[in-house]
Design a protein around this motif. Structure first.
Motif, PDB file in Angstrom:
ATOM      1  N   GLY A   1       7.852   6.084  16.082  1.00 52.01           N
ATOM      2  CA  GLY A   1       8.403   4.834  16.583  1.00 52.01           C
ATOM      3  C   GLY A   1       8.001   3.622  15.753  1.00 52.01           C
ATOM      4  O   GLY A   1       8.055   2.486  16.237  1.00 52.01           O
ATOM      5  N   LEU A   2       7.620   3.862  14.504  1.00 59.14           N
ATOM      6  CA  LEU A   2       7.186   2.793  13.612  1.00 59.14           C
ATOM      7  C   LEU A   2       8.077   2.751  12.372  1.00 59.14           C
ATOM      8  O   LEU A   2       8.984   3.560  12.227  1.00 59.14           O
ATOM      9  N   SER A   3       7.776   1.810  11.482  1.00 60.71           N
ATOM     10  CA  SER A   3       8.510   1.681  10.227  1.00 60.71           C
ATOM     11  C   SER A   3       7.529   1.266   9.135  1.00 60.71           C
ATOM     12  O   SER A   3       6.344   1.041   9.401  1.00 60.71           O
ATOM     13  N   PHE A   4       8.037   1.122   7.915  1.00 60.86           N
ATOM     14  CA  PHE A   4       7.168   0.689   6.823  1.00 60.86           C
ATOM     15  C   PHE A   4       6.565  -0.694   7.076  1.00 60.86           C
ATOM     16  O   PHE A   4       5.517  -1.012   6.537  1.00 60.86           O
ATOM     17  N   SER A   5       7.199  -1.499   7.909  1.00 60.37           N
ATOM     18  CA  SER A   5       6.633  -2.818   8.207  1.00 60.37           C
ATOM     19  C   SER A   5       5.320  -2.714   8.979  1.00 60.37           C
ATOM     20  O   SER A   5       4.558  -3.680   9.027  1.00 60.37           O
ATOM     21  N   HIS A   6       5.039  -1.562   9.557  1.00 62.57           N
ATOM     22  CA  HIS A   6       3.787  -1.337  10.292  1.00 62.57           C
ATOM     23  C   HIS A   6       2.655  -0.807   9.404  1.00 62.57           C
ATOM     24  O   HIS A   6       1.519  -0.702   9.849  1.00 62.57           O
ATOM     25  N   VAL A   7       2.977  -0.448   8.167  1.00 62.75           N
ATOM     26  CA  VAL A   7       1.975   0.138   7.280  1.00 62.75           C
ATOM     27  C   VAL A   7       1.004  -0.945   6.815  1.00 62.75           C
ATOM     28  O   VAL A   7       1.402  -1.980   6.300  1.00 62.75           O
ATOM     29  N   VAL A   8      -0.291  -0.681   7.027  1.00 63.20           N
ATOM     30  CA  VAL A   8      -1.324  -1.647   6.643  1.00 63.20           C
ATOM     31  C   VAL A   8      -2.156  -1.176   5.459  1.00 63.20           C
ATOM     32  O   VAL A   8      -2.849  -1.962   4.826  1.00 63.20           O
ATOM     33  N   LYS A   9      -2.084   0.126   5.129  1.00 62.47           N
ATOM     34  CA  LYS A   9      -2.914   0.682   4.054  1.00 62.47           C
ATOM     35  C   LYS A   9      -2.209   1.878   3.444  1.00 62.47           C
ATOM     36  O   LYS A   9      -1.634   2.699   4.157  1.00 62.47           O
ATOM     37  N   ALA A  10      -2.230   1.951   2.130  1.00 63.45           N
ATOM     38  CA  ALA A  10      -1.656   3.099   1.422  1.00 63.45           C
ATOM     39  C   ALA A  10      -2.631   3.566   0.356  1.00 63.45           C
ATOM     40  O   ALA A  10      -3.339   2.759  -0.252  1.00 63.45           O
ATOM     41  N   THR A  11      -2.653   4.868   0.156  1.00 56.99           N
ATOM     42  CA  THR A  11      -3.427   5.459  -0.929  1.00 56.99           C
ATOM     43  C   THR A  11      -2.463   6.309  -1.746  1.00 56.99           C
ATOM     44  O   THR A  11      -1.770   7.166  -1.202  1.00 56.99           O
ATOM     45  N   ILE A  12      -2.422   6.024  -3.050  1.00 58.82           N
ATOM     46  CA  ILE A  12      -1.496   6.720  -3.939  1.00 58.82           C
ATOM     47  C   ILE A  12      -2.295   7.492  -4.983  1.00 58.82           C
ATOM     48  O   ILE A  12      -3.178   6.928  -5.636  1.00 58.82           O
ATOM     49  N   PHE A  13      -1.954   8.763  -5.111  1.00 57.74           N
ATOM     50  CA  PHE A  13      -2.557   9.630  -6.118  1.00 57.74           C
ATOM     51  C   PHE A  13      -1.479   9.975  -7.142  1.00 57.74           C
ATOM     52  O   PHE A  13      -0.425  10.488  -6.774  1.00 57.74           O
ATOM     53  N   LEU A  14      -1.737   9.681  -8.402  1.00 56.63           N
ATOM     54  CA  LEU A  14      -0.823  10.012  -9.486  1.00 56.63           C
ATOM     55  C   LEU A  14      -1.495  10.984 -10.448  1.00 56.63           C
ATOM     56  O   LEU A  14      -2.671  10.828 -10.765  1.00 56.63           O
ATOM     57  N   LYS A  15      -0.730  11.951 -10.909  1.00 60.11           N
ATOM     58  CA  LYS A  15      -1.271  12.858 -11.913  1.00 60.11           C
ATOM     59  C   LYS A  15      -1.351  12.172 -13.278  1.00 60.11           C
ATOM     60  O   LYS A  15      -2.196  12.495 -14.091  1.00 60.11           O
ATOM     61  N   ASN A  16      -0.472  11.181 -13.485  1.00 64.72           N
ATOM     62  CA  ASN A  16      -0.450  10.487 -14.766  1.00 64.72           C
ATOM     63  C   ASN A  16      -0.260   8.987 -14.523  1.00 64.72           C
ATOM     64  O   ASN A  16       0.791   8.577 -14.039  1.00 64.72           O
ATOM     65  N   MET A  17      -1.249   8.191 -14.867  1.00 63.19           N
ATOM     66  CA  MET A  17      -1.173   6.753 -14.643  1.00 63.19           C
ATOM     67  C   MET A  17      -0.064   6.103 -15.458  1.00 63.19           C
ATOM     68  O   MET A  17       0.385   5.005 -15.140  1.00 63.19           O
TER      69      MET A  17
END
Length: 126
Positions: free
Chosen positions: A65-81
């Motif tokens: 019942g939420l959307s991206f507007s509710h996101v307060v924190k993200a962690t992104i893992f990339l194999k190649n910067m």
């Protein structure tokens, strides 16, 4: 009280974890990789992969019942910067520029299914 959030519109957990947990108005979404839940295929190439990860996250947010507007924190893992700029442009296209979440992006040597990207988020029910 903890509520497990699960939807067939995002890949099923491949281990002993939930797609997401909702606790006291806070949604903790497990890391999502670019697996298409309809086909089971892994999307390759950072552009397609990032779109698929964001769609998976969106499906779980919607189920709660939420959307991206509710996101307060993200962690992104990339194999190649070196993929950062392409990922960042697509990631930003899913968000409201007036309420970007806090975030870190780190390079890792390997991810599940040898994918190029994984993203986890925390959202808050306002």
């Amino acid at each position: 009280m903890k509520k497990i959030i699960s939807t067939p519109k995002a890949p099923a957990a491949i281990g002993p974890y939930s797609q997401a947990n909702f606790v006291n108005g806070v949604l903790y979404i497990s890391g999502q990789i670019p697996v298409n839940s309809e086909t089971g295929n892994v999307e390759e190439g950072i552009e397609k992969a990032t779109h698929q990860v964001m769609k998976n996250l969106e499906a779980i947010l919607t189920e709660a019942g939420l959307s991206f507007s509710h996101v307060v924190k993200a962690t992104i893992f990339l194999k190649n910067m070196d993929d950062f700029a392409a990922m960042n442009e697509i990631y930003a296209s899913y968000l409201n520029p007036e309420s970007y979440p806090a975030r870190e992006t780190v390079q890792v040597s390997c991810l599940p299914k040898n994918v190029d990207i994984e993203i986890s988020v925390i959202a808050h029910q306002f």
